[in-house]
Design a protein around this motif. Structure first.
Motif, PDB file in Angstrom:
ATOM      1  N   ALA A 352       0.837  -1.204   0.000  1.00 21.23           N
ATOM      2  CA  ALA A 352       0.000   0.000   0.000  1.00 21.23           C
ATOM      3  C   ALA A 352       0.871   1.252   0.000  1.00 21.23           C
ATOM      4  CB  ALA A 352      -0.922   0.009   1.213  1.00 21.23           C
ATOM      5  N   ILE A 353       0.456   2.230  -0.789  1.00 23.82           N
ATOM      6  CA  ILE A 353       1.057   3.565  -0.746  1.00 23.82           C
ATOM      7  C   ILE A 353       0.002   4.493  -0.164  1.00 23.82           C
ATOM      8  CG2 ILE A 353       2.161   5.419  -2.054  1.00 23.82           C
ATOM      9  CD1 ILE A 353       2.665   3.424  -4.308  1.00 23.82           C
ATOM     10  N   PHE A 354       0.310   5.131   0.950  1.00 24.76           N
ATOM     11  CA  PHE A 354      -0.678   5.981   1.633  1.00 24.76           C
ATOM     12  C   PHE A 354      -0.154   7.400   1.796  1.00 24.76           C
ATOM     13  CE2 PHE A 354      -2.443   7.506   5.847  1.00 24.76           C
ATOM     14  CZ  PHE A 354      -3.663   7.896   5.321  1.00 24.76           C
ATOM     15  N   GLN A 355      -1.005   8.362   1.458  1.00 28.23           N
ATOM     16  CA  GLN A 355      -0.712   9.777   1.673  1.00 28.23           C
ATOM     17  C   GLN A 355      -1.726  10.354   2.667  1.00 28.23           C
ATOM     18  OE1 GLN A 355      -1.773  12.691  -1.401  1.00 28.23           O
ATOM     19  NE2 GLN A 355       0.280  13.576  -1.232  1.00 28.23           N
ATOM     20  N   PRO A 356      -1.304  10.648   3.905  1.00 35.61           N
ATOM     21  CA  PRO A 356      -2.230  11.273   4.856  1.00 35.61           C
ATOM     22  C   PRO A 356      -2.742  12.609   4.328  1.00 35.61           C
ATOM     23  CG  PRO A 356      -0.217  10.525   5.954  1.00 35.61           C
ATOM     24  CD  PRO A 356       0.038  10.448   4.476  1.00 35.61           C
ATOM     25  N   HIS A 357      -3.969  12.948   4.698  1.00 37.60           N
ATOM     26  CA  HIS A 357      -4.619  14.181   4.230  1.00 37.60           C
ATOM     27  C   HIS A 357      -4.949  15.065   5.430  1.00 37.60           C
ATOM     28  CE1 HIS A 357      -8.110  16.568   2.664  1.00 37.60           C
ATOM     29  NE2 HIS A 357      -7.314  16.653   1.620  1.00 37.60           N
ATOM     30  N   LEU A 358      -4.336  16.202   5.518  1.00 39.47           N
ATOM     31  CA  LEU A 358      -4.505  17.212   6.563  1.00 39.47           C
ATOM     32  C   LEU A 358      -3.685  16.888   7.824  1.00 39.47           C
ATOM     33  CD1 LEU A 358      -8.353  17.987   6.521  1.00 39.47           C
ATOM     34  CD2 LEU A 358      -6.525  19.174   5.280  1.00 39.47           C
ATOM     35  N   TYR A 359      -3.097  17.912   8.378  1.00 38.32           N
ATOM     36  CA  TYR A 359      -2.359  17.788   9.642  1.00 38.32           C
ATOM     37  C   TYR A 359      -3.323  17.482  10.789  1.00 38.32           C
ATOM     38  CZ  TYR A 359       1.584  19.813   7.129  1.00 38.32           C
ATOM     39  OH  TYR A 359       2.601  20.031   6.231  1.00 38.32           O
ATOM     40  N   THR A 360      -4.470  18.155  10.799  1.00 45.68           N
ATOM     41  CA  THR A 360      -5.407  17.948  11.911  1.00 45.68           C
ATOM     42  C   THR A 360      -5.955  16.528  11.911  1.00 45.68           C
ATOM     43  OG1 THR A 360      -7.184  18.879  10.524  1.00 45.68           O
ATOM     44  CG2 THR A 360      -6.114  20.360  12.118  1.00 45.68           C
ATOM     45  N   ARG A 361      -6.274  15.985  10.728  1.00 47.10           N
ATOM     46  CA  ARG A 361      -6.806  14.623  10.672  1.00 47.10           C
ATOM     47  C   ARG A 361      -5.733  13.616  11.100  1.00 47.10           C
ATOM     48  NH1 ARG A 361      -9.029  14.517   5.722  1.00 47.10           N
ATOM     49  NH2 ARG A 361     -11.163  14.886   6.415  1.00 47.10           N
ATOM     50  N   THR A 362      -4.485  13.855  10.693  1.00 47.12           N
ATOM     51  CA  THR A 362      -3.387  12.979  11.110  1.00 47.12           C
ATOM     52  C   THR A 362      -3.218  13.021  12.623  1.00 47.12           C
ATOM     53  OG1 THR A 362      -2.272  13.371   8.995  1.00 47.12           O
ATOM     54  CG2 THR A 362      -0.929  12.481  10.793  1.00 47.12           C
ATOM     55  N   ARG A 363      -3.253  14.223  13.189  1.00 50.96           N
ATOM     56  CA  ARG A 363      -3.128  14.382  14.644  1.00 50.96           C
ATOM     57  C   ARG A 363      -4.265  13.672  15.379  1.00 50.96           C
ATOM     58  NH1 ARG A 363      -4.794  20.122  16.129  1.00 50.96           N
ATOM     59  NH2 ARG A 363      -6.796  19.088  15.743  1.00 50.96           N
ATOM     60  N   ASP A 364      -5.492  13.860  14.887  1.00 53.23           N
ATOM     61  CA  ASP A 364      -6.668  13.342  15.597  1.00 53.23           C
ATOM     62  C   ASP A 364      -6.818  11.829  15.482  1.00 53.23           C
ATOM     63  OD1 ASP A 364      -7.307  15.939  16.335  1.00 53.23           O
ATOM     64  OD2 ASP A 364      -8.696  16.246  14.663  1.00 53.23           O
ATOM     65  N   LEU A 390      -2.008  24.882   7.465  1.00 50.29           N
ATOM     66  CA  LEU A 390      -0.597  25.153   7.742  1.00 50.29           C
ATOM     67  C   LEU A 390      -0.063  24.025   8.624  1.00 50.29           C
ATOM     68  CD1 LEU A 390      -0.819  28.978   8.526  1.00 50.29           C
ATOM     69  CD2 LEU A 390       0.058  27.912   6.440  1.00 50.29           C
ATOM     70  N   PRO A 391       1.254  23.793   8.582  1.00 49.92           N
ATOM     71  CA  PRO A 391       1.823  22.708   9.399  1.00 49.92           C
ATOM     72  C   PRO A 391       1.542  22.889  10.896  1.00 49.92           C
ATOM     73  CG  PRO A 391       3.417  23.487   7.774  1.00 49.92           C
ATOM     74  CD  PRO A 391       2.268  24.447   7.730  1.00 49.92           C
ATOM     75  N   ILE A 392       1.463  21.768  11.600  1.00 51.03           N
ATOM     76  CA  ILE A 392       1.313  21.749  13.054  1.00 51.03           C
ATOM     77  C   ILE A 392       2.571  21.106  13.625  1.00 51.03           C
ATOM     78  CG2 ILE A 392      -0.026  20.854  15.018  1.00 51.03           C
ATOM     79  CD1 ILE A 392      -2.469  20.774  13.163  1.00 51.03           C
ATOM     80  N   GLU A 393       3.202  21.772  14.557  1.00 50.31           N
ATOM     81  CA  GLU A 393       4.455  21.276  15.119  1.00 50.31           C
ATOM     82  C   GLU A 393       4.275  19.867  15.700  1.00 50.31           C
ATOM     83  OE1 GLU A 393       7.907  22.556  18.374  1.00 50.31           O
ATOM     84  OE2 GLU A 393       6.232  23.923  17.943  1.00 50.31           O
ATOM     85  N   GLY A 394       5.177  18.974  15.314  1.00 50.02           N
ATOM     86  CA  GLY A 394       5.142  17.615  15.840  1.00 50.02           C
ATOM     87  C   GLY A 394       4.217  16.667  15.113  1.00 50.02           C
ATOM     88  N   VAL A 395       3.504  17.171  14.110  1.00 41.21           N
ATOM     89  CA  VAL A 395       2.566  16.324  13.357  1.00 41.21           C
ATOM     90  C   VAL A 395       3.122  16.084  11.960  1.00 41.21           C
ATOM     91  CG1 VAL A 395       0.233  16.100  12.436  1.00 41.21           C
ATOM     92  CG2 VAL A 395       0.597  17.195  14.658  1.00 41.21           C
ATOM     93  N   ASP A 396       3.451  14.835  11.669  1.00 45.44           N
ATOM     94  CA  ASP A 396       3.928  14.457  10.344  1.00 45.44           C
ATOM     95  C   ASP A 396       3.629  12.974  10.125  1.00 45.44           C
ATOM     96  OD1 ASP A 396       5.834  13.082  11.852  1.00 45.44           O
ATOM     97  OD2 ASP A 396       7.384  14.594  11.514  1.00 45.44           O
ATOM     98  N   SER A 397       4.022  12.457   8.973  1.00 45.19           N
ATOM     99  CA  SER A 397       3.721  11.061   8.645  1.00 45.19           C
ATOM    100  C   SER A 397       4.425  10.077   9.574  1.00 45.19           C
ATOM    101  CB  SER A 397       4.102  10.769   7.197  1.00 45.19           C
ATOM    102  OG  SER A 397       3.287  11.509   6.308  1.00 45.19           O
ATOM    103  N   VAL A 398       5.582  10.489  10.096  1.00 44.57           N
ATOM    104  CA  VAL A 398       6.322   9.620  11.018  1.00 44.57           C
ATOM    105  C   VAL A 398       5.509   9.355  12.284  1.00 44.57           C
ATOM    106  CG1 VAL A 398       8.440   9.414  12.398  1.00 44.57           C
ATOM    107  CG2 VAL A 398       8.530  10.394  10.095  1.00 44.57           C
ATOM    108  N   MET A 399       4.627  10.280  12.631  1.00 45.06           N
ATOM    109  CA  MET A 399       3.754  10.118  13.795  1.00 45.06           C
ATOM    110  C   MET A 399       2.939   8.826  13.690  1.00 45.06           C
ATOM    111  SD  MET A 399       0.947  12.916  15.048  1.00 45.06           S
ATOM    112  CE  MET A 399       0.155  12.841  16.654  1.00 45.06           C
ATOM    113  N   ILE A 400       2.492   8.509  12.477  1.00 44.30           N
ATOM    114  CA  ILE A 400       1.743   7.265  12.247  1.00 44.30           C
ATOM    115  C   ILE A 400       2.695   6.070  12.216  1.00 44.30           C
ATOM    116  CG2 ILE A 400       0.249   5.998  10.645  1.00 44.30           C
ATOM    117  CD1 ILE A 400      -0.790   8.738   9.668  1.00 44.30           C
TER     118      ILE A 400
END
Length: 451
Positions: A352-364, A390-400
């Motif tokens: 699977a190739i996955f692209q997260p959508h939105l910083y807030t959705r990734t965080r939540d 806009l970016p949110i500090e500490g929220v990126d794909s590595v978080m997942i």
């Protein structure tokens, strides 16, 4: 606003899937239609080929002369995704134009028609396209405003010769509260858009308000277990007012039986794959039966239904490679897509190739994404697609990635992902996300078709 007085329509954000549908609708009626969007896409190219003027420079100087004076013959529609400092948007505001959201205009269009509105945090696009296809294919007919490109018709808007209209009802920004449907379908109410709603309870309340706007004598059709009062519930697990039974996969196709209190339909072959799409089909059957559509015509329409672009769409399907592309961008949507693929191809390794959508959705929903993505055999993770944020500090794909148990995982850029697929040539591939991951579809298709 009286639509009968309209002569010209300008759409700020014309390239969006919902906005472009309105552009096509008003052009079909013979109005002068033009608009602005940030970047060219296949959809804006299609609009221009249909004679609709589209500009990509946010300059009020590019607004045609006939649109610069505020009069009752001009309708300005905008999307909330447009930045508040947009020069074009601010021009119309300074001139005193009344600006309307897409949802408000849909409310005006559907006001005097028999309206079937399909809502849900996921499933609404496919379900609304299914309902519209059944009505079209059976000869009942309808108009439709869809949130995706229906593959049977290669468009997101359909024109009918009666007063039935199918609309996709968008919960984002509470937009669907401008609609007063005769029939409402609610497919799901999972937590989403928490950047708008704050918490799940506010989202739930909004759906309940939408259900409360059904016209007197109308019908609510909703998935069983949702916190809604009354109506007809449906399920793929049995024990519901309308349900799918005897679900099975035969030669790569999904089959099921339908049953409600009055009607049974045996051996329905669904034209598209996925357990979640059987649930969508049950809702569509229930809605169209209530309009008097013949059982055999419903059954035939579901078999000929080709789905929606980027909704569990087969890009490559041959003896060596299966490649499916999907728009899923919420953990439950991902779960539906991945579990359906696993059911169809239980003995193939899934990449699977996955692209997260939105910083807030990734965080939540980082925990939910990690749990679902652990089901695949190999994960190629792309960076977050920010869309309007806009970016949110500490929220990126590595978080997942850090929350996942899967060991066969890596973070890649888009070009790196293409190179990796070229090297690995996976037999079962899924690309998934709601950002610009769709730009990978053609390169990946070319790789897998030419192996």
């Amino acid at each position: 606003m009286e639509l009968n007085n309209i002569q010209r329509v300008y759409l700020v954000g014309i390239g969006g899937i919902g906005m472009s549908g309105l552009a096509r609708y008003f052009a079909h009626l013979g109005y002068i239609v033009c608009g602005y969007d940030k970047t060219p896409t296949d959809l804006t190219d299609a609009l221009r080929n249909e004679g609709i003027q589209v500009v990509f420079d946010d300059s009020s100087e590019l607004i045609p002369k006939s649109f610069r004076d505020n009069d009752e013959g001009t309708l300005i529609i905008y999307t909330p995704a447009i930045p508040k400092d947009s020069d074009i948007l601010n021009f119309f505001q300074r001139k005193g134009f009344n600006l309307y959201k897409r949802s408000q205009v849909l409310g005006l269009i559907s006001k005097s028609k028999f309206t079937i509105a399909v809502a849900g945090t996921h499933g609404k696009t496919t379900t609304s396209c299914m309902v519209a296809h059944i009505l079209k294919d059976s000869g009942t007919d309808c108009s439709a405003f869809l949130g995706g490109i229906a593959s049977n018709y290669q468009t997101n808007v359909l024109f009918g010769n009666n007063d039935i209209v199918v609309v996709e009802a968008d919960e984002y920004d509470r937009s669907f509260l401008t609609l007063y449907p005769d029939t409402a379908i609610i497919t799901s109410m999972d937590a989403d858009h928490l950047d708008i709603y704050g918490d799940h309870s506010q989202l739930t309340e909004s759906f309940q308000l939408f259900a409360g706007q059904i016209k007197s004598g109308g019908t609510l059709i909703h998935y069983k277990g949702l916190p809604l009062n009354g109506g007809v519930n449906y399920s793929i697990d049995g024990d519901a007012d309308a349900m799918a039974l005897n679900i099975r996969v035969e030669n790569g196709d999904f089959y099921f039986d339908f049953k409600n209190s009055q009607t049974s339909i045996a051996n329905i072959k669904l034209g598209i794959a996925g357990l979640h799409n059987i649930a969508n089909a049950v809702a569509a059957i229930e809605a169209t039966l209530r309009l008097g559509v013949d059982v055999e015509l419903i059954k035939a329409a579901l078999t000929s239904f080709k789905g929606v672009k980027r909704r569990f769409e087969y890009i490559v399907k041959n003896d060596r490679h299966i490649y499916i592309d999907d728009y899923a961008h919420h953990p439950e949507e991902l779960r539906a897509a991945i579990s359906s693929i696993k059911k169809l191809y239980p003995y193939k390794k899934l990449t699977a190739i996955f692209q997260p959508h939105l910083y807030t959705r990734t965080r939540d929903f980082a925990d939910g994404f990690a749990e679902v993505l652990d089901i695949v055999d190999e994960l190629i993770m792309l960076d977050i697609y920010p869309a309007r944020e806009l970016p949110i500090e500490g929220v990126d794909s590595v978080m997942i990635l850090d929350k996942m148990k899967l060991t066969n995982k890596q973070l890649c850029g888009k070009q790196e992902a293409i190179a990796l697929i070229k090297f690995e040539k996976p037999e079962l591939l899924l690309s998934v996300g709601a950002g610009d991951i769709d730009t990978l579809v053609q390169p990946l298709k070319s790789i897998l078709e030419n192996v």
